[in-house]
Design an enzyme around this catalytic site. Structure first.
Site, PDB file in Angstrom:
ATOM      1  N   THR A 130       0.771  -1.298   0.137  1.00 46.69           N
ATOM      2  CA  THR A 130       0.060   0.104  -0.022  1.00 46.69           C
ATOM      3  C   THR A 130       0.773   1.103   0.152  1.00 46.69           C
ATOM      4  OG1 THR A 130      -1.539   1.285   1.563  1.00 46.69           O
ATOM      5  CG2 THR A 130      -0.158  -0.258   2.655  1.00 46.69           C
ATOM      6  N   GLU A 132       0.141   3.613   1.935  1.00 44.57           N
ATOM      7  CA  GLU A 132       0.165   4.098   3.403  1.00 44.57           C
ATOM      8  C   GLU A 132       1.475   3.869   4.115  1.00 44.57           C
ATOM      9  OE1 GLU A 132      -3.469   3.191   5.418  1.00 44.57           O
ATOM     10  OE2 GLU A 132      -4.481   2.882   3.538  1.00 44.57           O
ATOM     11  N   TYR A 157      -2.015  -0.796  10.819  1.00 47.88           N
ATOM     12  CA  TYR A 157      -2.274  -1.372   9.276  1.00 47.88           C
ATOM     13  C   TYR A 157      -0.885  -1.183   8.446  1.00 47.88           C
ATOM     14  CZ  TYR A 157      -3.205  -1.815   4.660  1.00 47.88           C
ATOM     15  OH  TYR A 157      -3.335  -2.326   3.136  1.00 47.88           O
TER      16      TYR A 157
HETATM   17  N1  LIG Z   1      -8.137  -2.176  -0.667  1.00 48.18           N
HETATM   18  C1  LIG Z   1      -7.094  -1.125  -1.109  1.00 48.18           C
HETATM   19  O1  LIG Z   1      -7.509  -0.026  -1.379  1.00 48.18           O
HETATM   20  C2  LIG Z   1      -5.559  -1.702  -0.833  1.00 48.18           C
HETATM   21  C3  LIG Z   1      -4.821  -0.373  -0.971  1.00 48.18           C
HETATM   22  C4  LIG Z   1      -3.495  -0.730  -0.957  1.00 48.18           C
HETATM   23  C5  LIG Z   1      -3.074  -2.102  -0.701  1.00 48.18           C
HETATM   24  N2  LIG Z   1      -3.739  -3.283  -0.643  1.00 48.18           N
HETATM   25  C6  LIG Z   1      -3.261  -4.224  -0.264  1.00 48.18           C
HETATM   26  O2  LIG Z   1      -4.018  -5.244  -1.180  1.00 48.18           O
HETATM   27  C7  LIG Z   1      -3.944  -6.675  -0.630  1.00 48.18           C
HETATM   28  C8  LIG Z   1      -5.478  -6.772  -0.860  1.00 48.18           C
HETATM   29  O3  LIG Z   1      -6.481  -5.968  -0.012  1.00 48.18           O
HETATM   30  P1  LIG Z   1      -8.021  -6.137  -0.166  1.00 48.18           P
HETATM   31  O4  LIG Z   1      -8.504  -4.756  -0.249  1.00 48.18           O
HETATM   32  O5  LIG Z   1      -8.418  -7.043  -1.362  1.00 48.18           O
HETATM   33  O6  LIG Z   1      -8.100  -7.038   1.151  1.00 48.18           O
HETATM   34  P2  LIG Z   1      -9.513  -7.820   1.615  1.00 48.18           P
HETATM   35  O7  LIG Z   1      -9.699  -7.752   3.014  1.00 48.18           O
HETATM   36  O8  LIG Z   1     -10.522  -7.524   0.583  1.00 48.18           O
HETATM   37  O9  LIG Z   1      -9.046  -9.472   1.264  1.00 48.18           O
HETATM   38  C9  LIG Z   1      -8.078 -10.123   2.007  1.00 48.18           C
HETATM   39  C10 LIG Z   1      -8.199 -11.333   1.761  1.00 48.18           C
HETATM   40  O10 LIG Z   1      -7.089 -11.843   2.388  1.00 48.18           O
HETATM   41  C11 LIG Z   1      -7.658 -13.365   3.344  1.00 48.18           C
HETATM   42  N3  LIG Z   1      -6.673 -13.457   4.493  1.00 48.18           N
HETATM   43  C12 LIG Z   1      -6.418 -12.621   5.416  1.00 48.18           C
HETATM   44  N4  LIG Z   1      -5.958 -13.197   6.412  1.00 48.18           N
HETATM   45  C13 LIG Z   1      -5.267 -14.416   5.875  1.00 48.18           C
HETATM   46  C14 LIG Z   1      -4.490 -15.371   6.223  1.00 48.18           C
HETATM   47  N5  LIG Z   1      -3.844 -15.216   7.418  1.00 48.18           N
HETATM   48  N6  LIG Z   1      -4.251 -16.402   5.441  1.00 48.18           N
HETATM   49  C15 LIG Z   1      -4.933 -16.617   4.301  1.00 48.18           C
HETATM   50  N7  LIG Z   1      -5.599 -15.487   3.660  1.00 48.18           N
HETATM   51  C16 LIG Z   1      -5.934 -14.463   4.748  1.00 48.18           C
HETATM   52  C17 LIG Z   1      -8.835 -12.997   3.627  1.00 48.18           C
HETATM   53  O11 LIG Z   1      -9.693 -14.182   3.724  1.00 48.18           O
HETATM   54  C18 LIG Z   1      -9.581 -11.900   2.395  1.00 48.18           C
HETATM   55  O12 LIG Z   1      -9.912 -12.933   1.342  1.00 48.18           O
HETATM   56  C19 LIG Z   1      -3.752  -6.449   0.913  1.00 48.18           C
HETATM   57  O13 LIG Z   1      -2.388  -6.922   0.946  1.00 48.18           O
HETATM   58  C20 LIG Z   1      -3.846  -4.892   1.001  1.00 48.18           C
HETATM   59  O14 LIG Z   1      -2.856  -4.550   2.043  1.00 48.18           O
HETATM   60  C21 LIG Z   1      -5.222  -2.924  -0.499  1.00 48.18           C
END
Ligand SMILES: NC(=O)c1ccc[n+]([C@@H]2O[C@H](COP(=O)([O-])OP(=O)(O)OC[C@H]3O[C@@H](n4cnc5c(N)ncnc54)[C@H](O)[C@@H]3O)[C@@H](O)[C@H]2O)c1
Length: 349
Positions: A130, A132, A157
């Site tokens: 991210t 962030e 986070y």
């Molecule tokens: N959503 C955003 O705007 C954003 C922005 C920048 C980066 N990210 C990064 O992108 C990635 C995906 O984000 P997202 O928004 O799709 O998240 P999300 O919360 O929608 O999905 C996360 C997924 O990871 C799985 N998960 C969580 N803990 C786990 C574990 N211990 N073992 C296996 N699976 C596990 C969950 O079941 C879920 O399906 C993350 O790494 C997040 O940090 C997201």
């Protein structure tokens, strides 16, 4: 390519899974199915011979080693994480466990597998992170996050994601594991879990509930359409330079208040209220503790080196998103009963 995608039942991971299968890759989706997951996100590809699902936790090394041995992936795209800043304020432990310890376990399982196959140079461990991790910017539009911006995470986070970035780079430097990293801005789009701003606003608007805006709504974010992001991730995986990181942004900076007003205007057009505007439901609520003022991505590197740009403006992406939520109530309705959804979280600091 055969891809092992972690977190493929989540928001961004499922967009990656759907796109990768559509582009002819084989995909193994590894997910622990936490509160944020939804296998309905990948229902469109679940019947494909190119798709397999593994219900596993990235903290479980034995399970990871079994999955690597069973599927023999060419690359890992690591998206599994605890992802909601407000939840990280109330309960940071899960974020350390999954985002830091889980990433460590995944790196070790990947390293063992990669070494066991003679350390193929073409293998990739792609860590999805991210913007962030870079902290908070002043309002000056000339100042944006580059890949060289020093890390300065400020929430549990973002600190956990910064730690996982450092681990991935260290495994690249120390063990030679072929890694690549991406840091992206705020994603939005279809299949977004209804605890994040965009779906909360759409669904609260439709339900006649207040549209909560933290503080004065002046915080600025760069908004990236999730399907554009998935496209950029597959490009970085295939063409990104070894050991390099790429910032991915939507080139769409907006204050939270502007974003919510845009959503309201789209809803007013597509699903007009009997009287007034959805914007009448806007309600300013207590700010998030430590709320970062501004995130902004300098997209020069990915544009220059890989020729990538987002395909939609935020107005176009938001319109597609609103239409998707209007058409997919059967997807979002059951999620409203999940733990914490609809509640104000992250005020306990
Ligand atoms: N959503 C955003 O705007 C954003 C922005 C920048 C980066 N990210 C990064 O992108 C990635 C995906 O984000 P997202 O928004 O799709 O998240 P999300 O919360 O929608 O999905 C996360 C997924 O990871 C799985 N998960 C969580 N803990 C786990 C574990 N211990 N073992 C296996 N699976 C596990 C969950 O079941 C879920 O399906 C993350 O790494 C997040 O940090 C997201």
């Amino acid at each position: 390519m055969k891809l092992l995608v972690t977190g493929g039942a989540g928001f961004i991971g499922s967009a990656v899974v759907r796109l990768a299968v559509a582009r002819g890759h084989q995909v193994v989706n590894l997910d622990a199915l936490t509160y944020a997951a939804n296998l309905a996100n990948v229902a469109s590809v679940a019947g494909s011979p190119a798709y397999a699902f593994e219900h596993a936790d990235i903290r479980d090394r034995a399970a990871l080693e079994r999955i690597f041995a069973a599927h023999e992936p060419d690359a890992v795209m690591h998206l599994a994480a605890e992802s909601h800043v407000d939840r990280s304020i109330d309960g940071p432990g899960d974020f350390i466990e999954t985002n830091v310890t889980g990433t460590f376990q995944l790196l070790e399982a990947a390293r063992k597998y990669w070494a066991g196959r003679g350390k193929p140079a073409e293998f990739r461990f792609h860590h999805i992170s991210t913007d962030e991790v870079f902290g908070s910017l002043p309002p000056d539009p000339a100042v944006r996050f580059t890949e060289d911006t020093p890390y300065d995470p400020r929430s549990p986070y973002s600190a956990s994601k910064a730690a996982s970035d450092h681990l991935v780079r260290a495994w690249g430097e120390t063990y030679g594991l072929p890694v690549v990293l991406t840091n992206c801005s705020n994603n939005y789009g279809p299949y977004h879990f209804p605890e994040k701003l965009v779906p909360v606003v759409i669904l609260n608007a439709l339900a006649g509930k207040p549209l909560p805006i933290y503080g004065q709504g002046a915080n600025i974010r760069d908004w990236l359409y999730v399907e554009d992001h998935a496209d950029a991730l597959l490009l970085v995986l295939e063409k990104g330079a070894l050991g390099r990181s790429y910032n991915i942004g939507g080139e769409n900076e907006r204050t939270n208040l502007d974003l919510v007003r845009t959503l309201c205007a789209i809803l007013d057009r597509l699903r007009p209220k009997a009287a007034g505007s959805y914007a009448d439901q806007i309600a300013f609520v207590a700010d998030r503790p430590g709320h970062d003022a501004r995130y902004a991505i300098d997209p020069s590197r990915i544009r220059r080196e890989l020729g990538w740009r987002p395909s939609v403006t935020v107005e176009e992406g938001l319109e597609r998103t609103v239409r998707w939520y209007l058409d997919n109530e059967a997807w979002w309705r059951p999620l409203l009963d999940r733990q914490g959804v609809g509640q104000r979280l992250g005020t306990k600091a």
